[in-house]
Design a protein around this motif. Structure first.
Motif, PDB file in Angstrom:
ATOM      1  N   ASP A 173       0.812  -1.224   0.000  1.00 16.27           N
ATOM      2  CA  ASP A 173       0.000   0.000   0.000  1.00 16.27           C
ATOM      3  C   ASP A 173       0.841   1.268   0.000  1.00 16.27           C
ATOM      4  OD1 ASP A 173      -2.411  -1.330   0.046  1.00 16.27           O
ATOM      5  OD2 ASP A 173      -2.516  -1.371   2.238  1.00 16.27           O
ATOM      6  N   ARG A 174       2.133   1.169  -0.220  1.00 14.11           N
ATOM      7  CA  ARG A 174       3.025   2.326  -0.143  1.00 14.11           C
ATOM      8  C   ARG A 174       2.641   3.428  -1.135  1.00 14.11           C
ATOM      9  NH1 ARG A 174       8.895   1.623  -1.962  1.00 14.11           N
ATOM     10  NH2 ARG A 174       8.583   3.788  -2.473  1.00 14.11           N
ATOM     11  N   TRP A 175       3.134   4.645  -0.856  1.00 10.87           N
ATOM     12  CA  TRP A 175       2.865   5.782  -1.743  1.00 10.87           C
ATOM     13  C   TRP A 175       3.505   5.565  -3.112  1.00 10.87           C
ATOM     14  CZ3 TRP A 175       5.350   9.289   2.440  1.00 10.87           C
ATOM     15  CH2 TRP A 175       4.453   9.496   3.488  1.00 10.87           C
ATOM     16  N   VAL A 176       2.795   5.991  -4.152  1.00 10.73           N
ATOM     17  CA  VAL A 176       3.311   5.920  -5.518  1.00 10.73           C
ATOM     18  C   VAL A 176       3.619   7.329  -6.014  1.00 10.73           C
ATOM     19  CG1 VAL A 176       2.771   5.277  -7.892  1.00 10.73           C
ATOM     20  CG2 VAL A 176       2.051   3.807  -6.009  1.00 10.73           C
ATOM     21  N   SER A 177       2.687   8.247  -5.794  1.00  9.22           N
ATOM     22  CA  SER A 177       2.910   9.634  -6.184  1.00  9.22           C
ATOM     23  C   SER A 177       2.216  10.549  -5.181  1.00  9.22           C
ATOM     24  CB  SER A 177       2.399   9.904  -7.605  1.00  9.22           C
ATOM     25  OG  SER A 177       1.011   9.704  -7.670  1.00  9.22           O
ATOM     26  N   CYS A 178       2.752  11.762  -5.070  1.00  7.36           N
ATOM     27  CA  CYS A 178       2.230  12.705  -4.083  1.00  7.36           C
ATOM     28  C   CYS A 178       2.193  14.115  -4.657  1.00  7.36           C
ATOM     29  CB  CYS A 178       3.097  12.706  -2.830  1.00  7.36           C
ATOM     30  SG  CYS A 178       3.171  11.117  -1.968  1.00  7.36           S
ATOM     31  N   LEU A 179       1.405  14.945  -4.014  1.00  9.41           N
ATOM     32  CA  LEU A 179       1.313  16.366  -4.332  1.00  9.41           C
ATOM     33  C   LEU A 179       1.409  17.118  -3.019  1.00  9.41           C
ATOM     34  CD1 LEU A 179       0.526  18.818  -6.224  1.00  9.41           C
ATOM     35  CD2 LEU A 179      -1.821  18.354  -5.522  1.00  9.41           C
ATOM     36  N   ALA A 180       2.395  17.998  -2.907  1.00 10.40           N
ATOM     37  CA  ALA A 180       2.531  18.852  -1.724  1.00 10.40           C
ATOM     38  C   ALA A 180       2.170  20.264  -2.157  1.00 10.40           C
ATOM     39  CB  ALA A 180       3.955  18.801  -1.189  1.00 10.40           C
ATOM     40  N   ARG A 181       1.365  20.947  -1.317  1.00 12.92           N
ATOM     41  CA  ARG A 181       0.992  22.316  -1.669  1.00 12.92           C
ATOM     42  C   ARG A 181       0.864  23.154  -0.410  1.00 12.92           C
ATOM     43  NH1 ARG A 181      -4.213  23.540  -0.834  1.00 12.92           N
ATOM     44  NH2 ARG A 181      -5.627  21.840  -0.384  1.00 12.92           N
ATOM     45  N   PRO A 182       1.279  24.411  -0.521  1.00 12.15           N
ATOM     46  CA  PRO A 182       1.129  25.306   0.623  1.00 12.15           C
ATOM     47  C   PRO A 182      -0.336  25.688   0.790  1.00 12.15           C
ATOM     48  CG  PRO A 182       1.981  26.498  -1.253  1.00 12.15           C
ATOM     49  CD  PRO A 182       1.892  25.062  -1.658  1.00 12.15           C
ATOM     50  N   VAL A 183      -0.772  25.818   2.022  1.00  8.51           N
ATOM     51  CA  VAL A 183      -2.154  26.199   2.299  1.00  8.51           C
ATOM     52  C   VAL A 183      -2.211  27.631   2.794  1.00  8.51           C
ATOM     53  CG1 VAL A 183      -4.199  25.709   3.695  1.00  8.51           C
ATOM     54  CG2 VAL A 183      -2.841  23.834   2.770  1.00  8.51           C
ATOM     55  N   SER A 184      -1.419  27.953   3.829  1.00  2.00           N
ATOM     56  CA  SER A 184      -1.436  29.322   4.342  1.00  2.00           C
ATOM     57  C   SER A 184      -0.227  29.598   5.216  1.00  2.00           C
ATOM     58  CB  SER A 184      -2.710  29.583   5.140  1.00  2.00           C
ATOM     59  OG  SER A 184      -2.774  28.706   6.238  1.00  2.00           O
ATOM     60  N   SER A 185       0.093  30.881   5.308  1.00  2.00           N
ATOM     61  CA  SER A 185       1.125  31.367   6.215  1.00  2.00           C
ATOM     62  C   SER A 185       0.434  32.242   7.238  1.00  2.00           C
ATOM     63  CB  SER A 185       2.164  32.186   5.451  1.00  2.00           C
ATOM     64  OG  SER A 185       2.932  32.963   6.350  1.00  2.00           O
ATOM     65  N   PHE A 186       0.744  32.025   8.494  1.00  2.00           N
ATOM     66  CA  PHE A 186       0.116  32.815   9.546  1.00  2.00           C
ATOM     67  C   PHE A 186       1.025  33.938  10.026  1.00  2.00           C
ATOM     68  CE2 PHE A 186      -1.913  28.624   9.705  1.00  2.00           C
ATOM     69  CZ  PHE A 186      -3.217  29.026   9.492  1.00  2.00           C
ATOM     70  N   HIS A 187       2.121  34.145   9.323  1.00  2.00           N
ATOM     71  CA  HIS A 187       3.047  35.223   9.679  1.00  2.00           C
ATOM     72  C   HIS A 187       2.428  36.546   9.238  1.00  2.00           C
ATOM     73  CE1 HIS A 187       6.659  37.744   9.546  1.00  2.00           C
ATOM     74  NE2 HIS A 187       7.183  36.868  10.399  1.00  2.00           N
ATOM     75  N   GLU A 188       2.330  37.508  10.124  1.00  2.00           N
ATOM     76  CA  GLU A 188       1.590  38.742   9.825  1.00  2.00           C
ATOM     77  C   GLU A 188       2.160  39.555   8.671  1.00  2.00           C
ATOM     78  OE1 GLU A 188       2.628  42.081  12.876  1.00  2.00           O
ATOM     79  OE2 GLU A 188       2.514  40.175  13.975  1.00  2.00           O
TER      80      GLU A 188
END
Length: 143
Positions: A87-102
């Motif tokens: 069941d190991r990972w084959v492909s992935c997508l990483a994406r930024p969601v938000s930055s909480f730095h003012e």
């Protein structure tokens, strides 16, 4: 939801029955404030603590797994999973969601995410290039 004892019992049963070998994967990366907005990480830039990143992976069996991670003091996020090798990972997508730095909340690069094949052996990690955020206004020293 399984308790720790039930999870341990299931893992032990799989091990004793000779079930598929366990596989562990890890995805890691950094989130950085690109102060001058030049799309590169330089000495004027700093890491962003508490930035949110989403990681979506497809497994060999076709399941879609969705992870949520937040950066630590060093601006690093990590996602890790142990599962059967089948069941190991084959492909992935990483994406930024938000930055909480003012002061650094605007996406600094055009990519909404980074897609990659995951072909690392068990126990090894895949490092994603840094996600960049930039301030609403560029400081004068960047000119």
């Amino acid at each position: 939801m399984m308790t720790g004892g039930v999870v341990l019992a299931v893992a032990l049963a799989l091990l004793l029955c000779g079930a598929s070998e366990a596989w562990t994967g890890e995805i890691r990366g950094r989130v950085v404030c690109d102060v001058c907005g030049d799309a590169s990480v330089g000495p004027e830039d700093h890491v962003l603590q508490g930035a949110e990143v989403a990681v979506l992976c497809i497994t060999k069996s076709g399941d879609v797994l969705n992870y949520q991670a937040f950066t630590n003091l060093k601006g690093i996020y990590k996602v890790a999973e142990t599962m059967p090798e089948s069941d190991r990972w084959v492909s992935c997508l990483a994406r930024p969601v938000s930055s909480f730095h003012e002061h650094c909340t605007q996406r600094g690069d055009a990519h909404s995410g980074i897609k990659f094949s995951y072909n690392r052996p068990s126990g090894h990690s895949h490092t994603v290039k840094p996600f960049l955020y930039k301030p609403a206004s560029t400081p004068l020293y960047c000119s």
